[in-house]
Design a protein around this motif. Structure first.
Motif: not given
Lengths: 331, 513
Positions: A68, A295, A299, A26-27, A23, A302-303, A71-72
């Motif tokens: 980021y 995004i 994300q 990608i970010f 992640s 991708c995850l 988001w995380l």
């Protein structure tokens, strides 16, 4: 069996770490691309004021590090947020109220479709590939073996879209048996879905069969030189029985690994097929989202992709441990 | 190009051309059937918010089926009322009074009235909203509700084209009591209501019963619009009969489709044009002789042939197209003449001119190839064009309006004033040439408030001539709208040329034969 459980837990923990690293990468990568969500959406209309206004509404004016981690933090709690494009509508509608459409809502139907296509393909491809592999090993160097090799290798060597167009030509244009558009929808019955998705599934089958078939053949042939196979032959067993009963179980580990890799490919890498057949899977959504720099959706995609690889590989490893008594009972 | 009269082209030329091209028999309209469309231009970011619409898919769905505007450009190019019944202007074209249609209801049951008009227009000037129609609406200084179905607009400056501007596909009418809901679910006054909407995938529509357009439009019982962005897939879908009509025909596959007896290709030349704008406040483009030389160093016919595969018409370095009312077809054509270009430069003491031209295919399909063709044709005039290939990503924010010379496209505008004031009026944000010409700017303002059509025609003609001779943009070509349909579909014989697919209104205007 305790050791297997320990391995699974270890691998899962490593998997989570991998996901976080993925992640982050990608970010950083999406942020490094030229342009932003606002410029992508506004296109020719992207005056500096309009871009600034949109970025402020969507919180894109904050520093990347802050974005980021917020988001995380939310993602760890299972909240993948709202896609920027949806949030954008909400702000356009003149209401701050959430439209209630989250990334999960956007992804779920597409991901279901992707799993359906991957599942359908696997149902066709895996039995075909393993059977062909066993038969090729059984009759190795025969005309059948060569023909199978040539056919599967040439279908994997052609570009995906080419195989797709060849199938469309023969199965949809010249002989109108199957629809060339695979735009499945929720209101279709299972039968209709299978029929509509048949062309992409067949194309994917042609693409993934070679790997699995060749690995099955190679793994079995490799074992055929072993003393215990010679013993079985000396006992007077038929060649078919020797292969299926004695060689195949011991060849399972590499075969399962290749199958897992191919399944992961079916989940993550079929964008071209989706475009050609207009199949509403996750791949197109992913490409669209990268294009618009959305995004949160990128994300989440991708995850899902990373998780598919991690879990399927884990499954393959567990299956190969279970299929191998030496690993199942380590000293 | 054959000589054509201004409105004549719209009224007869376009119609006759289409009829001749398709050989379509005229048949009486009949209700029924499900229209299946395969359309390019869909995105996962699509919504029912007219302010954000820019691509063909949502324009056809919203403007062309689910929502209505106040006015409508009919297939023959005439302006007719859609939700407005009639309108009249004061002598200075500043005050406009519109009478609205009565008895119209939204799909949610709300009756349509003047409040909806005011609320829908205000959406475009709301703080924080970015709408392409913002300049149109912000030119209105006052909106007054005179009655439930009568409304008066006072404009900051006189504008004779005001009713035309209200036909813009961004300016849709939403129910004032629930605009947010209407944007989310697609609630308009159009012939078709939304049954299901998956952005970038599919739209299902069904016919509203008891509609004010009954008997004149809306012949399909339902519509399924499938998003097919891949052009081969779209063409295959039409050829295998899975859809009834597609937009943006793929030129590579066009001969194959022409050979198919079940498919008709229909093609119109509209206002869509490709340009090479030069920033005339920067060297060397501030020099009129450089601009003149460059205009004679481009081979337009070759570009139409090679970039558009013949599906277009040559341009004449001004942005007004054949679908415009006052298109000046009688202007002297800037032609490819390398010797003339060479002598212009020699006389100006500019031998061996060398310039950079930035291009990316994001500007228009084939823009990089077009720039290379330009390079080759200009070499014949001793001009060295260095083609700089730019990335597609961020082209509009990093290259256009920033680099001294680049490739660009314009979909064109319904009126001359709108086109000029979007991109060529001094000081507007999209002015991509920064060309300052006092006479041009003066004519722009005078023509805007002039209600006498023949006087306006003269003024717009002069403006086109000025731009063509001195302006800062090279317009090599107009690109046709090329679409295709199965022979199961038919139409009145007149196809609109404001936008692709019968000016985006195929769903309303066509029927099954």
């Amino acid at each position: 069996m305790g050791s297997i459980l320990r391995i699974i837990l270890q691998r899962l923990a490593l998997g989570v770490l991998t996901l976080i690293i993925v992640s982050l990468v990608i970010f950083a990568a999406v942020n490094a691309l030229p342009g932003s969500f606002a410029t992508a959406i506004l296109g020719q209309a992207a005056t500096p004021e309009a871009v600034a206004a949109m970025e402020q509404t969507l919180g894109l004016d904050k520093p990347a590090v802050t974005r980021y981690f917020s988001w995380l933090f939310a993602a760890v709690q299972g909240d993948f947020g709202t896609s920027l494009s949806q949030a954008n509508f909400a702000s356009f509608a003149g209401s701050v109220a959430d439209t209630g459409v989250t990334v999960a809502d956007t992804l779920a139907p597409r991901f279901r479709n992707t799993l359906f296509l991957a599942g359908l393909t696997a149902l066709i491809a895996v039995p075909v590939a393993v059977t062909l592999g066993v038969l090729a090993a059984l009759y190795r160097n025969s005309a059948f073996d060569r023909a199978t090799n040539i056919f599967t290798l040439s279908s994997i060597s052609s570009p995906e879209f080419f195989m797709a167009y060849v199938l469309i030509l023969f199965l949809a244009v010249l002989n109108p048996w199957l629809p060339s558009l695979s735009n499945i929808s929720d209101d279709m019955t299972l039968g209709e879905r299978v029929r509509t998705s048949m062309l992409p599934a067949l194309t994917l089958t042609l693409i993934v069969t070679a790997h699995m078939m060749r690995m099955t053949r190679a793994a079995i042939i490799n074992l055929l030189a072993s003393p215990y196979i010679e013993m079985a032959r000396l006992k007077g067993m038929s060649p078919f029985r020797v292969i299926v009963k004695h060689a195949l179980p011991n060849a399972l580990a590499p075969i399962v690994n290749v199958i897992a890799l191919n399944l992961a490919y079916l989940i993550t890498g079929v964008v071209v097929i989706e475009v050609v057949f207009v199949y509403p899977g996750i791949g197109q959504l992913f490409v669209d989202s990268v294009k618009t720099r959305d995004i949160p959706v990128v994300q989440a995609c991708c995850l899902i992709f990373a998780a598919a690889y991690i879990l399927l590989n884990l499954l393959a490893d567990v299956l190969s441990i279970i299929s191998n008594p030496r690993l199942r009972h380590p000293k | 190009m054959t000589p054509i009269s201004r409105r004549g082209l719209l009224k007869t030329g376009a119609a006759a051309g289409v009829l001749a091209a398709t050989g379509m028999p005229l048949k009486a309209q009949s209700r029924g059937g499900t229209l299946r469309l395969g359309l390019a231009g869909a995105n996962t970011t699509d919504s029912w918010d007219g302010r954000t619409h820019s691509d063909s898919y949502m324009i056809m769905m919203a403007h062309g089926a689910v929502f209505d505007c106040l006015t409508e450009v009919a297939a023959n190019g005439e302006l007719v009322g859609e939700l407005a019944e009639s309108w009249e202007a004061s002598a200075d074209a500043k005050t406009w009074t519109f009478k609205l249609r009565t008895g119209v209801t939204f799909h949610n049951g709300k009756p349509f009235n003047a409040d909806d008009v005011i609320a829908s227009l205000n959406m475009h000037v709301e703080e924080g909203a970015s709408s392409a129609a913002q300049p149109i609406v912000s030119s209105i200084s006052e909106m007054t509700k005179l009655g439930d179905h009568e409304i008066q607009f006072v404009l900051a400056n006189g504008n004779a084209d005001f009713p035309f501007l209200l036909s813009d596909y961004h300016i849709l009418m939403y129910p004032s009591d629930d605009i947010a809901g209407a944007i989310q679910n697609g609630i308009g006054t159009g012939l078709y209501k939304v049954d299901s909407f998956e952005p970038g995938v599919r739209v299902l529509l069904s016919r509203v019963e008891g509609h004010y357009k009954d008997g004149s439009a809306g012949w399909f019982d339902s519509v399924e619009a499938i998003a097919i962005n891949d052009s081969s897939a779209r063409m295959t879908a039409l050829m295998t009969g899975q859809v009834d009509a597609v937009n943006r025909v793929d030129f590579q596959q066009e001969p194959l489709m022409r050979a198919n007896p079940n498919i008709n290709i229909f093609e119109v030349t509209g206002n869509q044009h490709f340009t090479f704008p030069m920033l005339t406040n920067l060297s060397p483009f501030e020099n009129l002789e450089v601009r003149r030389a460059l205009k004679h160093a481009i081979n337009r016919e070759e570009m139409v042939e090679k970039i558009l595969q013949g599906h277009g018409a040559i341009g004449n370095d001004h942005p007004i197209g054949p679908a415009n009312q006052y298109y000046a077809s009688d202007l002297p054509q800037n032609a490819y003449d390398p010797d003339l270009a060479r002598s212009i430069l020699a006389n100006a003491g500019l031998d061996g001119l060398s310039v950079d031209l930035s291009a990316a295919n994001a500007a228009f399909p084939g823009a990089v190839d077009a720039a290379l063709l330009y390079q080759a044709s200009a070499a014949g005039a001793g001009i060295d064009i260095n083609v700089v290939q730019e990335p597609d990503d961020g082209y509009w924010s990093n290259v256009w309006l920033k680099k001294p010379w680049c490739a660009c496209y314009w979909s064109g505008r319904a009126t001359e004033d709108w086109m000029f004031s979007t991109a060529y009026e001094s000081g507007v944000p999209w002015n991509d040439t920064q060309w300052e010409n006092a006479r041009f700017q003066e004519l722009l303002l005078t023509a805007r408030a002039e209600l006498d059509s023949s006087k306006r025609g003269e003024m717009y003609g002069e403006m086109q001539a000025l731009m063509s001779a001195e302006g800062g943009t090279v317009v090599p070509m107009y690109a046709n709208y090329v679409d295709a349909h199965s022979t199961a579909l038919t139409n009145s014989g007149t196809v609109g040329n404001v936008f692709q697919m019968d000016s985006s209104r195929l769903v309303e205007r066509w029927w099954f034969a």
